[in-house]
Design a protein around this motif. Sequence first.
Motif, PDB file in Angstrom:
ATOM      1  N   GLU A  19      56.502  43.626  39.703  1.00 35.85           N
ATOM      2  CA  GLU A  19      56.632  44.454  38.494  1.00 35.85           C
ATOM      3  C   GLU A  19      55.278  44.975  38.039  1.00 35.85           C
ATOM      4  O   GLU A  19      55.140  46.145  37.659  1.00 35.85           O
ATOM      5  N   LEU A  20      54.255  44.118  38.075  1.00 39.18           N
ATOM      6  CA  LEU A  20      52.916  44.552  37.680  1.00 39.18           C
ATOM      7  C   LEU A  20      52.399  45.618  38.644  1.00 39.18           C
ATOM      8  O   LEU A  20      51.808  46.621  38.221  1.00 39.18           O
ATOM      9  N   ALA A  21      52.647  45.427  39.940  1.00 39.59           N
ATOM     10  CA  ALA A  21      52.205  46.403  40.939  1.00 39.59           C
ATOM     11  C   ALA A  21      52.856  47.764  40.694  1.00 39.59           C
ATOM     12  O   ALA A  21      52.187  48.802  40.791  1.00 39.59           O
ATOM     13  N   ILE A  22      54.150  47.762  40.343  1.00 37.10           N
ATOM     14  CA  ILE A  22      54.852  49.025  40.086  1.00 37.10           C
ATOM     15  C   ILE A  22      54.241  49.723  38.879  1.00 37.10           C
ATOM     16  O   ILE A  22      54.008  50.940  38.897  1.00 37.10           O
ATOM     17  N   ARG A  23      53.930  48.969  37.841  1.00 40.01           N
ATOM     18  CA  ARG A  23      53.346  49.577  36.634  1.00 40.01           C
ATOM     19  C   ARG A  23      51.940  50.129  36.881  1.00 40.01           C
ATOM     20  O   ARG A  23      51.516  51.062  36.203  1.00 40.01           O
ATOM     21  N   LEU A  24      51.232  49.540  37.825  1.00 36.21           N
ATOM     22  CA  LEU A  24      49.868  50.002  38.119  1.00 36.21           C
ATOM     23  C   LEU A  24      49.816  50.987  39.294  1.00 36.21           C
ATOM     24  O   LEU A  24      48.735  51.463  39.649  1.00 36.21           O
ATOM     25  N   ASN A  25      50.957  51.248  39.915  1.00 35.02           N
ATOM     26  CA  ASN A  25      51.040  52.138  41.078  1.00 35.02           C
ATOM     27  C   ASN A  25      50.190  51.626  42.242  1.00 35.02           C
ATOM     28  O   ASN A  25      49.444  52.368  42.870  1.00 35.02           O
ATOM     29  N   VAL A  26      50.311  50.326  42.496  1.00 39.63           N
ATOM     30  CA  VAL A  26      49.661  49.714  43.657  1.00 39.63           C
ATOM     31  C   VAL A  26      50.711  48.878  44.373  1.00 39.63           C
ATOM     32  O   VAL A  26      51.818  48.709  43.878  1.00 39.63           O
ATOM     33  N   VAL A  27      50.347  48.348  45.531  1.00 41.47           N
ATOM     34  CA  VAL A  27      51.283  47.490  46.262  1.00 41.47           C
ATOM     35  C   VAL A  27      51.151  46.057  45.760  1.00 41.47           C
ATOM     36  O   VAL A  27      50.124  45.672  45.198  1.00 41.47           O
ATOM     37  N   ARG A  28      52.177  45.247  45.986  1.00 37.48           N
ATOM     38  CA  ARG A  28      52.192  43.875  45.503  1.00 37.48           C
ATOM     39  C   ARG A  28      51.051  43.058  46.097  1.00 37.48           C
ATOM     40  O   ARG A  28      50.478  42.196  45.445  1.00 37.48           O
ATOM     41  N   GLN A  29      50.700  43.346  47.326  1.00 36.54           N
ATOM     42  CA  GLN A  29      49.635  42.601  47.989  1.00 36.54           C
ATOM     43  C   GLN A  29      48.300  42.761  47.264  1.00 36.54           C
ATOM     44  O   GLN A  29      47.470  41.851  47.269  1.00 36.54           O
ATOM     45  N   THR A  30      48.101  43.906  46.624  1.00 39.52           N
ATOM     46  CA  THR A  30      46.872  44.118  45.856  1.00 39.52           C
ATOM     47  C   THR A  30      46.796  43.140  44.702  1.00 39.52           C
ATOM     48  O   THR A  30      45.751  42.519  44.464  1.00 39.52           O
ATOM     49  N   ILE A  31      47.906  42.969  44.007  1.00 45.49           N
ATOM     50  CA  ILE A  31      47.950  42.028  42.886  1.00 45.49           C
ATOM     51  C   ILE A  31      47.702  40.616  43.411  1.00 45.49           C
ATOM     52  O   ILE A  31      46.951  39.834  42.822  1.00 45.49           O
ATOM     53  N   SER A  32      48.323  40.300  44.542  1.00 42.29           N
ATOM     54  CA  SER A  32      48.162  38.973  45.139  1.00 42.29           C
ATOM     55  C   SER A  32      46.691  38.713  45.493  1.00 42.29           C
ATOM     56  O   SER A  32      46.172  37.624  45.241  1.00 42.29           O
ATOM     57  N   LYS A  33      46.008  39.714  46.047  1.00 41.75           N
ATOM     58  CA  LYS A  33      44.588  39.559  46.402  1.00 41.75           C
ATOM     59  C   LYS A  33      43.738  39.360  45.147  1.00 41.75           C
ATOM     60  O   LYS A  33      42.790  38.570  45.156  1.00 41.75           O
ATOM     61  N   TRP A  34      44.056  40.083  44.074  1.00 40.29           N
ATOM     62  CA  TRP A  34      43.302  39.912  42.824  1.00 40.29           C
ATOM     63  C   TRP A  34      43.471  38.490  42.301  1.00 40.29           C
ATOM     64  O   TRP A  34      42.524  37.858  41.864  1.00 40.29           O
ATOM     65  N   GLU A  35      44.729  38.003  42.334  1.00 41.80           N
ATOM     66  CA  GLU A  35      45.003  36.679  41.790  1.00 41.80           C
ATOM     67  C   GLU A  35      44.439  35.559  42.671  1.00 41.80           C
ATOM     68  O   GLU A  35      44.161  34.467  42.175  1.00 41.80           O
ATOM     69  N   LYS A  36      44.273  35.807  43.959  1.00 36.54           N
ATOM     70  CA  LYS A  36      43.680  34.801  44.854  1.00 36.54           C
ATOM     71  C   LYS A  36      42.155  34.887  44.868  1.00 36.54           C
ATOM     72  O   LYS A  36      41.490  34.046  45.461  1.00 36.54           O
ATOM     73  N   GLY A  37      41.612  35.933  44.245  1.00 38.47           N
ATOM     74  CA  GLY A  37      40.155  36.105  44.220  1.00 38.47           C
ATOM     75  C   GLY A  37      39.602  36.716  45.484  1.00 38.47           C
ATOM     76  O   GLY A  37      38.397  36.671  45.725  1.00 38.47           O
ATOM     77  N   LEU A  38      40.451  37.305  46.310  1.00 38.04           N
ATOM     78  CA  LEU A  38      40.004  37.923  47.563  1.00 38.04           C
ATOM     79  C   LEU A  38      39.425  39.309  47.327  1.00 38.04           C
ATOM     80  O   LEU A  38      38.674  39.823  48.162  1.00 38.04           O
ATOM     81  N   SER A  39      39.810  39.936  46.208  1.00 37.78           N
ATOM     82  CA  SER A  39      39.249  41.234  45.832  1.00 37.78           C
ATOM     83  C   SER A  39      39.324  41.356  44.317  1.00 37.78           C
ATOM     84  O   SER A  39      39.946  40.527  43.641  1.00 37.78           O
ATOM     85  N   VAL A  40      38.664  42.379  43.801  1.00 32.90           N
ATOM     86  CA  VAL A  40      38.681  42.617  42.350  1.00 32.90           C
ATOM     87  C   VAL A  40      39.032  44.077  42.099  1.00 32.90           C
ATOM     88  O   VAL A  40      38.725  44.948  42.918  1.00 32.90           O
ATOM     89  N   PRO A  41      39.685  44.344  40.961  1.00 33.62           N
ATOM     90  CA  PRO A  41      40.003  45.752  40.646  1.00 33.62           C
ATOM     91  C   PRO A  41      38.737  46.510  40.254  1.00 33.62           C
ATOM     92  O   PRO A  41      37.801  45.931  39.702  1.00 33.62           O
ATOM     93  N   ASP A  42      38.709  47.807  40.590  1.00 38.56           N
ATOM     94  CA  ASP A  42      37.566  48.615  40.147  1.00 38.56           C
ATOM     95  C   ASP A  42      37.666  48.842  38.648  1.00 38.56           C
ATOM     96  O   ASP A  42      38.631  48.437  38.001  1.00 38.56           O
ATOM     97  N   SER A  43      36.685  49.497  38.063  1.00 35.46           N
ATOM     98  CA  SER A  43      36.628  49.627  36.599  1.00 35.46           C
ATOM     99  C   SER A  43      37.822  50.401  36.033  1.00 35.46           C
ATOM    100  O   SER A  43      38.381  50.022  34.998  1.00 35.46           O
ATOM    101  N   ASP A  44      38.243  51.482  36.700  1.00 35.82           N
ATOM    102  CA  ASP A  44      39.392  52.245  36.221  1.00 35.82           C
ATOM    103  C   ASP A  44      40.671  51.397  36.295  1.00 35.82           C
ATOM    104  O   ASP A  44      41.501  51.415  35.377  1.00 35.82           O
ATOM    105  N   MET A  45      40.812  50.659  37.393  1.00 33.73           N
ATOM    106  CA  MET A  45      41.997  49.826  37.558  1.00 33.73           C
ATOM    107  C   MET A  45      41.982  48.670  36.555  1.00 33.73           C
ATOM    108  O   MET A  45      43.023  48.261  36.053  1.00 33.73           O
ATOM    109  N   LEU A  46      40.785  48.169  36.241  1.00 34.03           N
ATOM    110  CA  LEU A  46      40.660  47.090  35.266  1.00 34.03           C
ATOM    111  C   LEU A  46      41.118  47.565  33.884  1.00 34.03           C
ATOM    112  O   LEU A  46      41.814  46.839  33.164  1.00 34.03           O
TER     113      LEU A  46
END
Length: 169
Positions: A19-46
């Motif tokens: 649901e969060l991925a849909i609201r941000l127009n990203v894929v679910r895996q992106t959210i998963s990577k953010w939550e695992k600390g494997l990547s961080v959102p850029d400033s606009d995405m933040l």
Amino acid sequence: MLSENIRSIRKSKGLSQEELAIRLNVVRQTISKWEKGLSVPDSDMLISLSEVLETPVSTLLGETIDEPKPDDLKVISEKLEVINFQFAQRKTTTRKIFHWGFISLCALIVIAFAVIFVLNSPYLGWDYSKPETAVMGVGFHALEWLLVRLAPIVLIGAIVGAVLTREKR
């Protein structure tokens, strides 16, 4: 900290990663990577993430946010118990008021019949040649007629109401 904050705020808002991925127009895996600390959102995405989660960016970047603990659920359940107890008391009080109201109505009807019986319809002996007493006599007669016709029905209804609202043991 950012990864933990994203996960805890998302969960507290009741959103899934999808649901969060849909609201941000990203894929679910992106959210998963953010939550695992494997990547961080850029400033606009933040900024978009803070808007979707209705949380300031500083909170997302700040200290770890505590997730609701079982103790919090215990406090909420205790409050609900108090509210349920108050509703039960109000229901009991209302039932008692109706119960005694029905009993009082029965008593009033019996007293009214007793008064009519003892007085033996005094308006029948009045002088109807005078307009004042004639009007009062007709008024009393109409009142007595209504009482005699309606009182048995109301009395039965009041008795049934008193029986139905009695305290059950």
